[in-house]
Design an enzyme around this catalytic site. Structure first.
Site, mmCIF file in Angstrom:
data_model
loop_
_atom_site.group_PDB
_atom_site.id
_atom_site.type_symbol
_atom_site.label_atom_id
_atom_site.label_comp_id
_atom_site.label_asym_id
_atom_site.label_seq_id
_atom_site.Cartn_x
_atom_site.Cartn_y
_atom_site.Cartn_z
ATOM 1 N N HIS A 1 -8.865 6.059 -7.888
ATOM 2 C CA HIS A 1 -9.899 5.103 -7.476
ATOM 3 C C HIS A 1 -11.037 5.890 -6.828
ATOM 4 O O HIS A 1 -10.802 6.954 -6.237
ATOM 5 C CB HIS A 1 -9.247 4.164 -6.444
ATOM 6 C CG HIS A 1 -10.079 3.001 -6.013
ATOM 7 N ND1 HIS A 1 -11.099 3.117 -5.096
ATOM 8 C CD2 HIS A 1 -10.027 1.688 -6.352
ATOM 9 C CE1 HIS A 1 -11.630 1.921 -4.889
ATOM 10 N NE2 HIS A 1 -10.995 1.035 -5.642
ATOM 11 N N ASP B 1 -2.357 7.687 -1.659
ATOM 12 C CA ASP B 1 -3.135 6.452 -1.618
ATOM 13 C C ASP B 1 -2.177 5.320 -2.005
ATOM 14 O O ASP B 1 -1.851 5.143 -3.180
ATOM 15 C CB ASP B 1 -4.313 6.562 -2.594
ATOM 16 C CG ASP B 1 -5.085 5.248 -2.720
ATOM 17 O OD1 ASP B 1 -4.629 4.233 -2.163
ATOM 18 O OD2 ASP B 1 -6.139 5.245 -3.384
ATOM 19 N N GLN C 1 -2.063 0.411 -3.831
ATOM 20 C CA GLN C 1 -1.410 -0.419 -4.858
ATOM 21 C C GLN C 1 0.112 -0.297 -4.837
ATOM 22 O O GLN C 1 0.780 -0.865 -5.696
ATOM 23 C CB GLN C 1 -1.934 -0.050 -6.257
ATOM 24 C CG GLN C 1 -3.414 -0.303 -6.452
ATOM 25 C CD GLN C 1 -3.779 -1.781 -6.424
ATOM 26 O OE1 GLN C 1 -2.938 -2.659 -6.549
ATOM 27 N NE2 GLN C 1 -5.061 -2.060 -6.241
ATOM 28 N N LYS D 1 -4.500 -6.475 0.545
ATOM 29 C CA LYS D 1 -3.767 -6.495 -0.727
ATOM 30 C C LYS D 1 -2.292 -6.821 -0.482
ATOM 31 O O LYS D 1 -1.496 -6.871 -1.410
ATOM 32 C CB LYS D 1 -3.880 -5.134 -1.416
ATOM 33 C CG LYS D 1 -5.311 -4.778 -1.849
ATOM 34 C CD LYS D 1 -5.324 -3.447 -2.551
ATOM 35 C CE LYS D 1 -6.704 -2.841 -2.656
ATOM 36 N NZ LYS D 1 -7.560 -3.465 -3.655
ATOM 37 N N CYS E 1 -13.452 0.588 -10.339
ATOM 38 C CA CYS E 1 -13.700 1.718 -9.422
ATOM 39 C C CYS E 1 -12.953 2.963 -9.866
ATOM 40 O O CYS E 1 -12.397 3.702 -9.040
ATOM 41 C CB CYS E 1 -13.328 1.368 -7.977
ATOM 42 S SG CYS E 1 -14.342 0.097 -7.277
#
Ligand code: PMP
Length: 412
Positions: free
Chosen positions: A124, A201, A204, A227, A370
């Site tokens: 991303h 990261d 997600q 999220k 993104c």
């Protein structure tokens, strides 16, 4: 929850019970942000109606109560991601701020001219641009791990990239475009063999998979509350204590200091040294409630439910003529990206499909997500992305497939 037809927990999300353009809302944009259960919204109302006061240093009752709620939330989130100490949890505005904070602080402490930082080709923009900015500032070099044919990370190429100049590796746990769960355990193990720390990261992964930063043995981890059924505007940067202790502060101001004199300032202890200004203590409290909600639902059950929905959607989609799904590789979470090509092999633009799906009450995300370097790699302008949360159902996938077929007919 294991039953993919289950609508268990759906009634906890009042926003889902509405019509859009005269059709029942089908919300398949969960990778962008999830909807919030009633208990999270109640927590925000409760905070402002019963205990709102600025935290830390307050001697009065409400301030002490608010401080306790904020710090309890830090402990809840530390446990949620498996951190050893709550002081290893730094509250941020979200994943993006966490990565910028790390790029700045780690960069100030450890990056010099000619040093190298490694990211992967599917990141991303939040896990690309802060490192590019750091490399520009410090005259360092950003290296990119290429992808295999099936869009998984090329681990042998990764091994080749590591060298004595490598100072940090930063990769996504789960791709926000492909849904593929990256082999982060392997990446961390290989990097550590070279003495290189790794940032994951988790934007997600934390909403969809059980995450344990100690089992992973990552050095840093970032994620966003919004999220994860929590509020917008708050996230966290986890760092192993021994790393955080070596980093300079990010921003100056209240909270992050020990003493301020004209002759100089001394800084507060962890985690406050990295949290200048009034923190989002209502957000942290509501996020703690959301994390507890996820745990009550069962994070493994959420993962199984979403993976079953993905498998069903993939099977249904694959029957549509001209579909291209990115990508078949496993394991995956509840994210599916695809494009449709017409009988002449011409791409039906994802923007057109997105608009026609919206007209039928279906919320999907279209575009580059993104991740422009990944789109360049695939040589496409974008994809249509559907992404699931615990409240989605097979019936919604059936509605989506029927709506997609109508859209294709109109555009072909
Ligand atoms: N990384 C990944 C993999 C993401 O999916 C996202 C959100 N789309 C981000 C970073 C940025 O998260 P936020 O916008 O919450 O800061």
């Amino acid at each position: 929850m294991a039953d993919p037809d289950s609508t268990m927990n759906r009634s906890d999300f009042p926003i889902l019970d509405q019509q859009v353009h005269g059709r029942p809302l089908v919300y398949f944009d969960n990778a962008a942000t999830s909807q919030k259960p009633q208990c999270v919204m109640d927590a925000i109302t409760e905070a402002y109606t019963t205990w709102n006061a600025n935290i830390h240093r307050g001697t009065h009752h409400l301030s002490q109560l608010a401080t306790a709620k904020h710090e309890e939330a830090r402990t809840t989130l530390a446990k949620f991601i498996g951190a050893e100490h709550s002081r290893e949890i730094l509250f941020t505005r979200g994943t993006t701020e966490g990565l910028n904070m790390l790029a700045f602080c780690f960069g100030e402490a450890f990056i010099h001219e000619g040093d190298e930082i490694i990211v992967s080709a599917l990141e991303h923009h939040s896990n690309i641009v802060p490192w590019q900015m750091l490399c520009e500032r410090k005259h360092a070099v950003l290296r990119v791990i290429p992808l295999n044919q099936d869009l998984t990370i090329d681990l042998s190429a990764f091994k080749q990239l590591l060298n004595t100049r490598t100072k940090l590796v930063s990769v996504a746990h789960v791709s926000n475009v492909l849904g593929i769960i990256n082999p982060v355990e392997e990446i961390i193990r290989i990097a550590h063999e070279h003495g290189v720390p790794v940032c994951i990261d988790g934007a997600q992964s934390a909403p969809h998979l059980p995450v344990n930063v100690r089992t992973l043995d990552c050095d840093f981890f970032v994620c966003s509350a919004h999220k994860m059924y929590g509020p917008t505007g708050i996230g966290l940067l986890y760092g192993k204590q021994q790393w955080l202790e070596q980093l300079p502060p990010y921003q100056g101001g209240g909270e992050m200091i020990e003493h301020v004199r004209w002759s100089g300032t001394t800084y507060n202890e962890l985690p406050y040294r990295f949290e200048a200004g009034t923190p989002d203590y209502v957000g942290s409290y509501a996020w703690g409630v959301a994390a507890q909600y996820m745990q009550d639902c069962g994070i493994s059950s959420i993962a199984v439910h979403e993976q079953e929905l993905t498998a069903y959607a993939e099977q249904q989609l694959s029957q549509i003529a001209g579909v291209r799904i990115y990508a078949a590789a496993q394991p995956k979470t509840g994210v599916l990206s695809f494009n449709i090509y017409d009988a002449n092999g011409k791409l039906i633009h994802p923007f057109d499909l997105g608009a026609l799906l919206d007209q039928q009450g279906i919320a999907v995300r279209i575009g580059h997500h993104c991740a422009e370097p990944l789109m360049d790699h695939l040589a496409i302008p974008g994809t249509v992305r559907i992404s699931f949360a615990l409240y989605n159902t097979r019936e919604e996938i059936d509605l989506f497939i029927a709506a997609l077929q109508r859209a294709i007919k109109m555009l072909a």
